[in-house]
Design a protein around this motif. Structure first.
Motif, PDB file in Angstrom:
ATOM      1  N   LEU A 111      44.811 -97.435 -48.666  1.00 48.91           N
ATOM      2  CA  LEU A 111      44.670 -96.724 -47.395  1.00 48.91           C
ATOM      3  C   LEU A 111      45.829 -95.756 -47.161  1.00 48.91           C
ATOM      4  CD1 LEU A 111      43.351 -99.640 -45.179  1.00 48.91           C
ATOM      5  CD2 LEU A 111      42.117 -97.532 -45.731  1.00 48.91           C
ATOM      6  N   LEU A 112      47.038 -96.166 -47.525  1.00 49.95           N
ATOM      7  CA  LEU A 112      48.186 -95.270 -47.392  1.00 49.95           C
ATOM      8  C   LEU A 112      48.047 -94.059 -48.312  1.00 49.95           C
ATOM      9  CD1 LEU A 112      51.148 -97.794 -47.110  1.00 49.95           C
ATOM     10  CD2 LEU A 112      50.182 -96.361 -45.304  1.00 49.95           C
ATOM     11  N   ALA A 113      47.528 -94.270 -49.518  1.00 48.42           N
ATOM     12  CA  ALA A 113      47.312 -93.158 -50.440  1.00 48.42           C
ATOM     13  C   ALA A 113      46.218 -92.221 -49.917  1.00 48.42           C
ATOM     14  CB  ALA A 113      46.945 -93.689 -51.822  1.00 48.42           C
ATOM     15  N   LEU A 114      45.173 -92.791 -49.324  1.00 46.55           N
ATOM     16  CA  LEU A 114      44.115 -91.959 -48.754  1.00 46.55           C
ATOM     17  C   LEU A 114      44.613 -91.122 -47.587  1.00 46.55           C
ATOM     18  CD1 LEU A 114      41.003 -94.320 -48.861  1.00 46.55           C
ATOM     19  CD2 LEU A 114      41.344 -92.185 -50.121  1.00 46.55           C
ATOM     20  N   GLU A 115      45.618 -91.619 -46.884  1.00 48.13           N
ATOM     21  CA  GLU A 115      46.191 -90.858 -45.767  1.00 48.13           C
ATOM     22  C   GLU A 115      46.777 -89.537 -46.259  1.00 48.13           C
ATOM     23  OE1 GLU A 115      47.260 -89.474 -42.223  1.00 48.13           O
ATOM     24  OE2 GLU A 115      46.033 -91.247 -42.520  1.00 48.13           O
ATOM     25  N   LEU A 116      47.258 -89.511 -47.496  1.00 50.08           N
ATOM     26  CA  LEU A 116      47.787 -88.274 -48.055  1.00 50.08           C
ATOM     27  C   LEU A 116      46.697 -87.235 -48.265  1.00 50.08           C
ATOM     28  CD1 LEU A 116      50.232 -89.769 -50.698  1.00 50.08           C
ATOM     29  CD2 LEU A 116      50.819 -88.759 -48.494  1.00 50.08           C
ATOM     30  N   VAL A 117      45.466 -87.686 -48.483  1.00 49.67           N
ATOM     31  CA  VAL A 117      44.349 -86.791 -48.779  1.00 49.67           C
ATOM     32  C   VAL A 117      43.558 -86.441 -47.524  1.00 49.67           C
ATOM     33  CG1 VAL A 117      42.239 -86.535 -50.140  1.00 49.67           C
ATOM     34  CG2 VAL A 117      44.182 -87.771 -51.089  1.00 49.67           C
ATOM     35  N   VAL A 118      43.341 -87.430 -46.661  1.00 51.05           N
ATOM     36  CA  VAL A 118      42.512 -87.267 -45.472  1.00 51.05           C
ATOM     37  C   VAL A 118      43.426 -87.129 -44.257  1.00 51.05           C
ATOM     38  CG1 VAL A 118      40.685 -88.303 -44.083  1.00 51.05           C
ATOM     39  CG2 VAL A 118      40.739 -88.690 -46.537  1.00 51.05           C
ATOM     40  N   PRO A 119      43.351 -86.009 -43.526  1.00 51.15           N
ATOM     41  CA  PRO A 119      44.223 -85.866 -42.362  1.00 51.15           C
ATOM     42  C   PRO A 119      43.761 -86.721 -41.187  1.00 51.15           C
ATOM     43  CG  PRO A 119      42.723 -84.017 -42.498  1.00 51.15           C
ATOM     44  CD  PRO A 119      42.489 -84.862 -43.726  1.00 51.15           C
ATOM     45  N   GLY A 120      44.642 -86.929 -40.246  1.00 54.30           N
ATOM     46  CA  GLY A 120      44.252 -87.639 -39.033  1.00 54.30           C
ATOM     47  C   GLY A 120      45.263 -88.663 -38.582  1.00 54.30           C
ATOM     48  N   GLY A 121      45.902 -89.360 -39.479  1.00 55.00           N
ATOM     49  CA  GLY A 121      46.920 -90.330 -39.108  1.00 55.00           C
ATOM     50  C   GLY A 121      46.442 -91.748 -38.931  1.00 55.00           C
ATOM     51  N   TYR A 122      45.134 -91.970 -38.858  1.00 52.95           N
ATOM     52  CA  TYR A 122      44.658 -93.323 -38.581  1.00 52.95           C
ATOM     53  C   TYR A 122      44.668 -94.217 -39.820  1.00 52.95           C
ATOM     54  CZ  TYR A 122      43.431 -91.674 -34.016  1.00 52.95           C
ATOM     55  OH  TYR A 122      43.506 -91.159 -32.758  1.00 52.95           O
ATOM     56  N   LEU A 123      44.476 -93.643 -40.994  1.00 51.11           N
ATOM     57  CA  LEU A 123      44.526 -94.464 -42.207  1.00 51.11           C
ATOM     58  C   LEU A 123      45.933 -94.992 -42.459  1.00 51.11           C
ATOM     59  CD1 LEU A 123      42.183 -92.499 -44.631  1.00 51.11           C
ATOM     60  CD2 LEU A 123      41.686 -94.556 -43.322  1.00 51.11           C
ATOM     61  N   LEU A 124      46.934 -94.265 -41.979  1.00 54.34           N
ATOM     62  CA  LEU A 124      48.312 -94.733 -42.094  1.00 54.34           C
ATOM     63  C   LEU A 124      48.466 -96.082 -41.410  1.00 54.34           C
ATOM     64  CD1 LEU A 124      51.373 -94.193 -42.696  1.00 54.34           C
ATOM     65  CD2 LEU A 124      51.449 -93.165 -40.420  1.00 54.34           C
ATOM     66  N   TRP A 125      47.945 -96.195 -40.201  1.00 56.10           N
ATOM     67  CA  TRP A 125      48.109 -97.423 -39.430  1.00 56.10           C
ATOM     68  C   TRP A 125      47.223 -98.538 -39.962  1.00 56.10           C
ATOM     69  CZ3 TRP A 125      52.466 -96.826 -37.527  1.00 56.10           C
ATOM     70  CH2 TRP A 125      52.895 -95.567 -37.143  1.00 56.10           C
ATOM     71  N   LEU A 126      46.058 -98.190 -40.497  1.00 62.25           N
ATOM     72  CA  LEU A 126      45.223 -99.206 -41.140  1.00 62.25           C
ATOM     73  C   LEU A 126      45.913 -99.722 -42.399  1.00 62.25           C
ATOM     74  CD1 LEU A 126      41.673 -97.617 -40.783  1.00 62.25           C
ATOM     75  CD2 LEU A 126      42.651 -99.484 -39.463  1.00 62.25           C
ATOM     76  N   GLY A 127      46.544 -98.818 -43.155  1.00 66.15           N
ATOM     77  CA  GLY A 127      47.269 -99.229 -44.351  1.00 66.15           C
ATOM     78  C   GLY A 127      48.449-100.123 -44.026  1.00 66.15           C
ATOM     79  N   ILE A 128      49.172 -99.778 -42.973  1.00 63.26           N
ATOM     80  CA  ILE A 128      50.296-100.623 -42.564  1.00 63.26           C
ATOM     81  C   ILE A 128      49.797-101.985 -42.107  1.00 63.26           C
ATOM     82  CG2 ILE A 128      52.086-100.873 -40.794  1.00 63.26           C
ATOM     83  CD1 ILE A 128      52.570 -97.842 -41.101  1.00 63.26           C
ATOM     84  N   ALA A 129      48.689-102.019 -41.365  1.00 63.18           N
ATOM     85  CA  ALA A 129      48.117-103.299 -40.931  1.00 63.18           C
ATOM     86  C   ALA A 129      47.688-104.122 -42.142  1.00 63.18           C
ATOM     87  CB  ALA A 129      46.932-103.062 -40.001  1.00 63.18           C
ATOM     88  N   GLY A 130      47.135-103.481 -43.164  1.00 66.12           N
ATOM     89  CA  GLY A 130      46.753-104.189 -44.392  1.00 66.12           C
ATOM     90  C   GLY A 130      47.957-104.761 -45.120  1.00 66.12           C
TER      91      GLY A 130
END
Length: 149
Positions: A22-41
């Motif tokens: 999820l953190l890696a996908l945050e680099l590709v997909v903008p928005g900021g929400y995958l960052l927090w999902l990745g941190i939660a994971g």
């Protein structure tokens, strides 16, 4: 079924790997929400690594962490003042607040016109004669609010 059994046996690493993906996908997909999902994971994976928890509670922990981090980030980012090198971009009328000028045409019925730079602005204020010095005190849309000096 073998995949589910494998993930259940290696739950901490599954959460950690999912968080990293999820953190890696945050680099590709903008928005900021995958960052927090990745941190939660990642946090869920680390907790499960040290304290084994049943799958339903792992998903509950992930969901709660994701919601809490997203809500906190959204509140913090909305309350943060935005800094810009051009604060009056798309708010040109606000850039004239405090300027002083001389009326070329009188203000009659509460409205008149004033030339500032290369633009003729509609102004609103008390009825004043031509030649009166004025100060711009604010704006309402594209109308500058003025007062006599």
């Amino acid at each position: 079924m073998a995949l589910i059994a494998f993930l259940a046996a290696n739950a901490p690493w599954a959460w950690i790997i999912a968080g990293l993906i999820l953190l890696a996908l945050e680099l590709v997909v903008p928005g900021g929400y995958l960052l927090w999902l990745g941190i939660a994971g990642l946090i869920t994976g680390l907790v499960v690594l040290f304290e084994p928890i049943a799958w339903p509670y792992q998903w509950l922990m992930f969901g709660v962490l994701a919601l809490v981090t997203i809500v906190l980030w959204t509140r913090w980012s909305r309350n943060r003042p935005s800094q810009s090198d051009r604060p009056y971009l798309n708010r040109r009328a606000d850039s004239f607040v405090g300027h002083e000028a001389v009326l070329e045409q009188p203000i009659a019925g509460g409205f008149g016109r004033l030339t500032l730079g290369d633009t003729i602005w509609r102004i609103s204020g008390p009825d004043l004669p031509a030649g009166q010095r004025i100060r711009i005190t604010g704006s309402e849309g594209a109308v500058l609010l003025v007062e006599a000096i």
